[in-house]
Design an enzyme around this catalytic site. Structure first.
Site, PDB file in Angstrom:
ATOM      1  N   CYS A  58       6.360   4.550   9.340  1.00 35.84           N
ATOM      2  CA  CYS A  58       6.993   3.628   8.418  1.00 35.84           C
ATOM      3  C   CYS A  58       8.275   3.952   7.776  1.00 35.84           C
ATOM      4  O   CYS A  58       9.004   3.107   7.769  1.00 35.84           O
ATOM      5  CB  CYS A  58       6.094   3.454   7.111  1.00 35.84           C
ATOM      6  N   LYS A  70       8.234  -1.512  -2.422  1.00 33.92           N
ATOM      7  CA  LYS A  70       7.561  -0.710  -1.485  1.00 33.92           C
ATOM      8  C   LYS A  70       8.768  -0.206  -0.398  1.00 33.92           C
ATOM      9  O   LYS A  70       8.618   1.062  -0.081  1.00 33.92           O
ATOM     10  CB  LYS A  70       6.673  -1.696  -0.615  1.00 33.92           C
ATOM     11  N   GLU A 123       0.840  -1.223   0.030  1.00 30.88           N
ATOM     12  CA  GLU A 123      -0.078  -0.105  -0.035  1.00 30.88           C
ATOM     13  C   GLU A 123       0.967   1.411  -0.165  1.00 30.88           C
ATOM     14  O   GLU A 123       1.850   1.532   0.875  1.00 30.88           O
ATOM     15  CB  GLU A 123      -0.880  -0.135   1.146  1.00 30.88           C
TER      16      GLU A 123
HETATM   17  P1  NAD Z   1      -1.862  -0.500  12.590  1.00 37.71           P
HETATM   18  O1  NAD Z   1      -0.970  -0.766  13.805  1.00 37.71           O
HETATM   19  O2  NAD Z   1      -2.613   0.574  12.657  1.00 37.71           O
HETATM   20  O3  NAD Z   1      -2.863  -1.465  12.404  1.00 37.71           O
HETATM   21  C1  NAD Z   1      -2.565  -3.058  12.587  1.00 37.71           C
HETATM   22  C2  NAD Z   1      -3.940  -3.824  13.082  1.00 37.71           C
HETATM   23  O4  NAD Z   1      -3.501  -5.087  13.205  1.00 37.71           O
HETATM   24  C3  NAD Z   1      -3.908  -3.655  14.830  1.00 37.71           C
HETATM   25  O5  NAD Z   1      -5.011  -2.956  14.975  1.00 37.71           O
HETATM   26  C4  NAD Z   1      -3.829  -4.853  15.493  1.00 37.71           C
HETATM   27  O6  NAD Z   1      -4.455  -5.006  16.529  1.00 37.71           O
HETATM   28  C5  NAD Z   1      -4.038  -5.754  14.180  1.00 37.71           C
HETATM   29  N1  NAD Z   1      -3.631  -7.275  14.213  1.00 37.71           N
HETATM   30  C6  NAD Z   1      -2.263  -7.552  14.615  1.00 37.71           C
HETATM   31  N2  NAD Z   1      -2.134  -8.942  14.550  1.00 37.71           N
HETATM   32  C7  NAD Z   1      -3.487  -9.369  14.232  1.00 37.71           C
HETATM   33  C8  NAD Z   1      -3.694 -10.765  14.126  1.00 37.71           C
HETATM   34  N3  NAD Z   1      -2.947 -11.718  14.282  1.00 37.71           N
HETATM   35  N4  NAD Z   1      -5.122 -10.765  13.799  1.00 37.71           N
HETATM   36  C9  NAD Z   1      -6.003  -9.748  13.897  1.00 37.71           C
HETATM   37  N5  NAD Z   1      -5.553  -8.566  14.012  1.00 37.71           N
HETATM   38  C10 NAD Z   1      -4.131  -8.266  14.334  1.00 37.71           C
HETATM   39  O7  NAD Z   1      -0.847  -0.592  11.384  1.00 37.71           O
HETATM   40  P2  NAD Z   1      -0.942   0.114  10.033  1.00 37.71           P
HETATM   41  O8  NAD Z   1      -0.361   1.479  10.038  1.00 37.71           O
HETATM   42  O9  NAD Z   1      -2.302  -0.011   9.628  1.00 37.71           O
HETATM   43  O10 NAD Z   1       0.165  -0.708   9.219  1.00 37.71           O
HETATM   44  C11 NAD Z   1      -0.107  -2.068   8.707  1.00 37.71           C
HETATM   45  C12 NAD Z   1       1.044  -2.294   7.861  1.00 37.71           C
HETATM   46  O11 NAD Z   1       0.636  -1.504   6.403  1.00 37.71           O
HETATM   47  C13 NAD Z   1       2.254  -2.162   8.245  1.00 37.71           C
HETATM   48  O12 NAD Z   1       3.180  -3.007   7.623  1.00 37.71           O
HETATM   49  C14 NAD Z   1       2.788  -0.670   7.728  1.00 37.71           C
HETATM   50  O13 NAD Z   1       4.039  -0.667   7.434  1.00 37.71           O
HETATM   51  C15 NAD Z   1       2.160  -0.612   6.305  1.00 37.71           C
HETATM   52  N6  NAD Z   1       1.712   0.726   5.986  1.00 37.71           N
HETATM   53  C16 NAD Z   1       1.333   1.486   6.525  1.00 37.71           C
HETATM   54  C17 NAD Z   1       0.714   2.929   6.166  1.00 37.71           C
HETATM   55  C18 NAD Z   1       0.420   3.843   6.996  1.00 37.71           C
HETATM   56  O14 NAD Z   1       0.176   5.034   6.485  1.00 37.71           O
HETATM   57  N7  NAD Z   1       0.061   3.777   8.208  1.00 37.71           N
HETATM   58  C19 NAD Z   1       0.824   3.011   4.633  1.00 37.71           C
HETATM   59  C20 NAD Z   1       1.287   2.148   3.605  1.00 37.71           C
HETATM   60  C21 NAD Z   1       1.785   0.799   4.430  1.00 37.71           C
HETATM   61  C1  UGA Z   2       4.495   7.613   3.715  1.00 38.82           C
HETATM   62  C2  UGA Z   2       4.474   7.670   2.224  1.00 38.82           C
HETATM   63  O1  UGA Z   2       4.261   9.046   1.751  1.00 38.82           O
HETATM   64  C3  UGA Z   2       3.374   6.804   1.701  1.00 38.82           C
HETATM   65  O2  UGA Z   2       3.443   6.496   0.114  1.00 38.82           O
HETATM   66  C4  UGA Z   2       3.487   5.324   2.304  1.00 38.82           C
HETATM   67  O3  UGA Z   2       2.656   4.432   1.953  1.00 38.82           O
HETATM   68  C5  UGA Z   2       3.457   5.529   3.821  1.00 38.82           C
HETATM   69  O4  UGA Z   2       4.590   6.422   4.369  1.00 38.82           O
HETATM   70  C6  UGA Z   2       3.981   4.028   4.541  1.00 38.82           C
HETATM   71  O5  UGA Z   2       4.146   3.151   3.977  1.00 38.82           O
HETATM   72  O6  UGA Z   2       3.454   4.182   5.725  1.00 38.82           O
HETATM   73  P1  UGA Z   2       3.127   8.745   5.620  1.00 38.82           P
HETATM   74  O7  UGA Z   2       4.358   8.349   6.312  1.00 38.82           O
HETATM   75  O8  UGA Z   2       1.714   8.695   6.235  1.00 38.82           O
HETATM   76  O9  UGA Z   2       3.229   7.962   4.080  1.00 38.82           O
HETATM   77  O10 UGA Z   2       3.091  10.414   5.198  1.00 38.82           O
HETATM   78  P2  UGA Z   2       4.166  11.487   4.426  1.00 38.82           P
HETATM   79  O11 UGA Z   2       3.157  12.277   3.839  1.00 38.82           O
HETATM   80  O12 UGA Z   2       5.173  10.596   3.477  1.00 38.82           O
HETATM   81  O13 UGA Z   2       4.983  12.050   5.605  1.00 38.82           O
HETATM   82  C7  UGA Z   2       5.909  11.507   6.156  1.00 38.82           C
HETATM   83  C8  UGA Z   2       6.514  12.284   7.062  1.00 38.82           C
HETATM   84  O14 UGA Z   2       7.272  13.231   6.294  1.00 38.82           O
HETATM   85  C9  UGA Z   2       5.845  13.429   7.857  1.00 38.82           C
HETATM   86  O15 UGA Z   2       6.433  13.538   9.147  1.00 38.82           O
HETATM   87  C10 UGA Z   2       5.921  14.535   7.158  1.00 38.82           C
HETATM   88  O16 UGA Z   2       5.762  15.647   7.647  1.00 38.82           O
HETATM   89  C11 UGA Z   2       7.200  14.616   6.619  1.00 38.82           C
HETATM   90  N1  UGA Z   2       7.555  15.156   5.180  1.00 38.82           N
HETATM   91  C12 UGA Z   2       6.799  14.863   4.126  1.00 38.82           C
HETATM   92  C13 UGA Z   2       8.384  16.370   5.193  1.00 38.82           C
HETATM   93  O17 UGA Z   2       9.313  16.652   6.328  1.00 38.82           O
HETATM   94  N2  UGA Z   2       8.633  17.087   4.226  1.00 38.82           N
HETATM   95  C14 UGA Z   2       7.961  16.742   3.104  1.00 38.82           C
HETATM   96  O18 UGA Z   2       8.199  17.528   2.008  1.00 38.82           O
HETATM   97  C15 UGA Z   2       7.052  15.560   3.105  1.00 38.82           C
END
Ligand code: NAD
Ligand code: UGA
Length: 478
Positions: free
Chosen positions: A282, A226, A171
């Site tokens: 992340c 990713k 994602e």
């Molecule tokens: P999160 O911590 O918000 O959510 C994960 C959820 O999974 C939790 O609510 C937890 O209770 C649940 N969980 C864990 N083990 C489980 C199990 N065995 N059965 C059922 N539920 C279970 O995490 P997130 O921010 O949604 O991130 C999830 C993944 O996506 C991570 O690998 C992260 O790197 C990736 N990711 C996050 C973002 C972001 O913006 N947060 C963007 C892209 C990718």
């Molecule tokens: C980031 C990536 O942008 C997503 O594509 C990815 O899916 C995600 O991580 C993930 O894997 O979790 P996110 O962390 O939600 O998304 O937000 P961003 O907009 O990327 O910002 C990340 C951090 O960088 C923030 O603290 C933001 O303030 C900072 N940032 C961003 C800067 O300091 N300068 C910039 O120009 C942009």
């Protein structure tokens, strides 16, 4: 002709699982989607009548939940039923950095992913497509495949046997713009060895994503792409923040430098904003994961290159904290400082790895009294992040005073944050901080007063005309 997918199950109702499934539900009304999580409190919040209580804040999410929840989008903790009914399962659980054992501090902790694979192996029925949505180290699909294969061909009824295909579909949404990113993605990446399974997933996205934006790769490229995408984005932030420090030393202005370099189409203008350092759950974890992988594959130069991005980010936060102390005559002990913004970026209530945590902790260690404002982060979260209670929560009345030892409290409106403070530090770029009436605020502050703007959000002239000293990150003129 493919078998249509009728039932999707997503394991993990977090920042990715919740919004991603909400958008799929909205775009595919004929598919039933069940989002499941072990965390009962989280599931209850997803089901709450009051949409302000949803466990995560994302602009536009509440409207989709209102439309789809109870129709084709369901949140529950019934793992067994929902896994066994699913044709397609997304694994969207947390993958934080390992805290102990081999690879501690760098490698991803895959225990939640492994637990999911075991749950799927146990409860699934018939043919199931299992999709890695979580961000995972390259070759994790192998682990999932191995766990699933152990129960492959097990029969659960007279007719059907278990069978699986594993795909990687990372994602790329960013928090704060998740719904927009999901509806109009730059690309969707599908990695897999079985083209039929990949097509079934591709068909779902094709309902709203142009075909040419759906990229099919082998599974390892998808996993590695990713991690690499996040590393490249974070690297740009460390690059510009490092130049910000140089601007301050030389009289240059980093905003002008950013604009000049970003105009080069080979560089591009995005992700060149200086900040108090990148936060979020992340960037750091994914780069450290890359560092671990590079070391594992005996590529120390590659590991050192990427580790530098994280080191610069960490140094940068300390640099800002020290600078604030220096400008306030070398001590903040007993002084009041307003903190504007605690989330790691605007438009989210997420504080994971927020730079505000480190900077606030540094200032508290120096004895400062912080008045913290954030429109979406609640006091409980701040307390947990800072590892101390707010002075207002203290049981002992005599402790409910600001002291030379420092402490913090949360304030609900911006004006209250500035009463008798020596300085205000802007750490998150919430839009409302751009519209502050500085001449009114200046009357509340103790003089000489300072604003430290780490997000380039204030209008320089409005602050300085109000008699407040201004320091802007990367501005050699302030
Ligand atoms: P999160 O911590 O918000 O959510 C994960 C959820 O999974 C939790 O609510 C937890 O209770 C649940 N969980 C864990 N083990 C489980 C199990 N065995 N059965 C059922 N539920 C279970 O995490 P997130 O921010 O949604 O991130 C999830 C993944 O996506 C991570 O690998 C992260 O790197 C990736 N990711 C996050 C973002 C972001 O913006 N947060 C963007 C892209 C990718
Ligand atoms: C980031 C990536 O942008 C997503 O594509 C990815 O899916 C995600 O991580 C993930 O894997 O979790 P996110 O962390 O939600 O998304 O937000 P961003 O907009 O990327 O910002 C990340 C951090 O960088 C923030 O603290 C933001 O303030 C900072 N940032 C961003 C800067 O300091 N300068 C910039 O120009 C942009």
């Amino acid at each position: 002709m493919h078998i249509p997918i009728k039932n999707i199950c997503c394991i993990g109702a977090g920042y990715v699982g919740g919004p991603t499934m909400a958008v799929i539900a909205e775009r595919c009304p004929e598919i039933q989607i069940n989002v499941i999580d072990l965390n009962l409190e989280r599931i209850d919040l997803w089901n709450s009548e009051d949409l302000d209580k949803l466990p995560i804040y994302e602009p536009g999410l509440d409207q989709i939940i209102k439309k789809c929840r109870g129709v084709n989008l369901h949140f529950s903790n019934d793992l067994e039923k929902n896994i066994s009914n699913a044709d397609m399962i997304f694994i969207s659980v947390n993958t934080p950095t390992k805290k102990k054992g081999i690879g501690a501090g760098q490698a991803s902790d895959l225990k939640w992913v492994e637990a999911c694979a075991r749950q799927v192996a146990k409860f699934s029925r018939g043919y199931t497509i299992v999709i890695e949505k979580s961000t995972l180290p390259v070759r994790t699909a192998e682990v999932i495949q191995e766990i699933l294969s152990a129960s492959k061909n097990e029969s659960f009824s007279n007719k059907e046997v278990k069978n699986f295909d594993v795909l990687s579909n990372p994602e790329f949404l960013a928090e704060g713009t998740a719904i927009k990113d999901l509806k109009y993605p730059d690309r969707v990446l599908i990695g897999g060895d079985n083209s039929k399974a990949s097509r079934l997933l591709g068909d779902i996205y094709e309902r709203w994503v142009p075909k040419e934006k759906i990229l099919y790769t082998n599974i390892w490229s998808s996993e590695l792409a990713k991690l690499t995408a996040n590393a490249f984005l974070a690297q740009r932030i460390s690059s510009i923040n490092s130049i910000g420090a140089l601007c301050e030393a030389t009289g240059a202005d980093v905003r002008e430098v950013s604009r000049a370099i970003g105009a080069d189409t080979r560089i591009g203008s995005k992700f060149l904003d200086v900040s108090p350092g990148f936060g979020g759950s992340c960037f750091k974890k994914d780069i450290l994961n890359l560092v671990y992988l590079a070391k594992y594959f005996s590529l120390p130069e590659v590991a050192n290159f990427w580790e530098g991005v994280v080191q610069l980010n960490s140094w940068h936060k300390d640099r800002i904290s020290k600078l604030i102390v220096r400008k306030l005559f070398g001590t903040v002990s007993g002084k009041k400082i307003a903190i504007l913004g605690f989330s790691f970026k605007a438009d989210t209530n997420d504080t994971r790895e927020s730079s505000a945590i480190k900077i606030c902790k540094n200032l508290l260690d120096e004895g400062a009294n912080l008045l913290i404002h954030d429109p979406k982060v609640n006091i409980k979260q701040i307390s947990s992040d800072l590892g101390t209670k707010s002075i207002m929560e203290s049981k002992n009345n005599s402790e409910k005073k600001l002291t030379l030892d420092g402490g913090w409290q949360k304030v609900e409106n911006i004006e209250d944050a500035f009463q008798d403070v020596d300085a205000g530090v802007i750490l998150t770029e919430w839009q409302q901080y751009a519209n502050i009436n500085w001449s009114e605020i200046s009357k509340k502050m103790r003089r000489p007063s300072w604003i430290f703007d780490t997000r380039s959000i204030v209008e320089k002239i409005k602050v300085t005309n109000s008699g407040i000293n201004l320091w802007r990150l990367g501005d050699g003129d302030t």
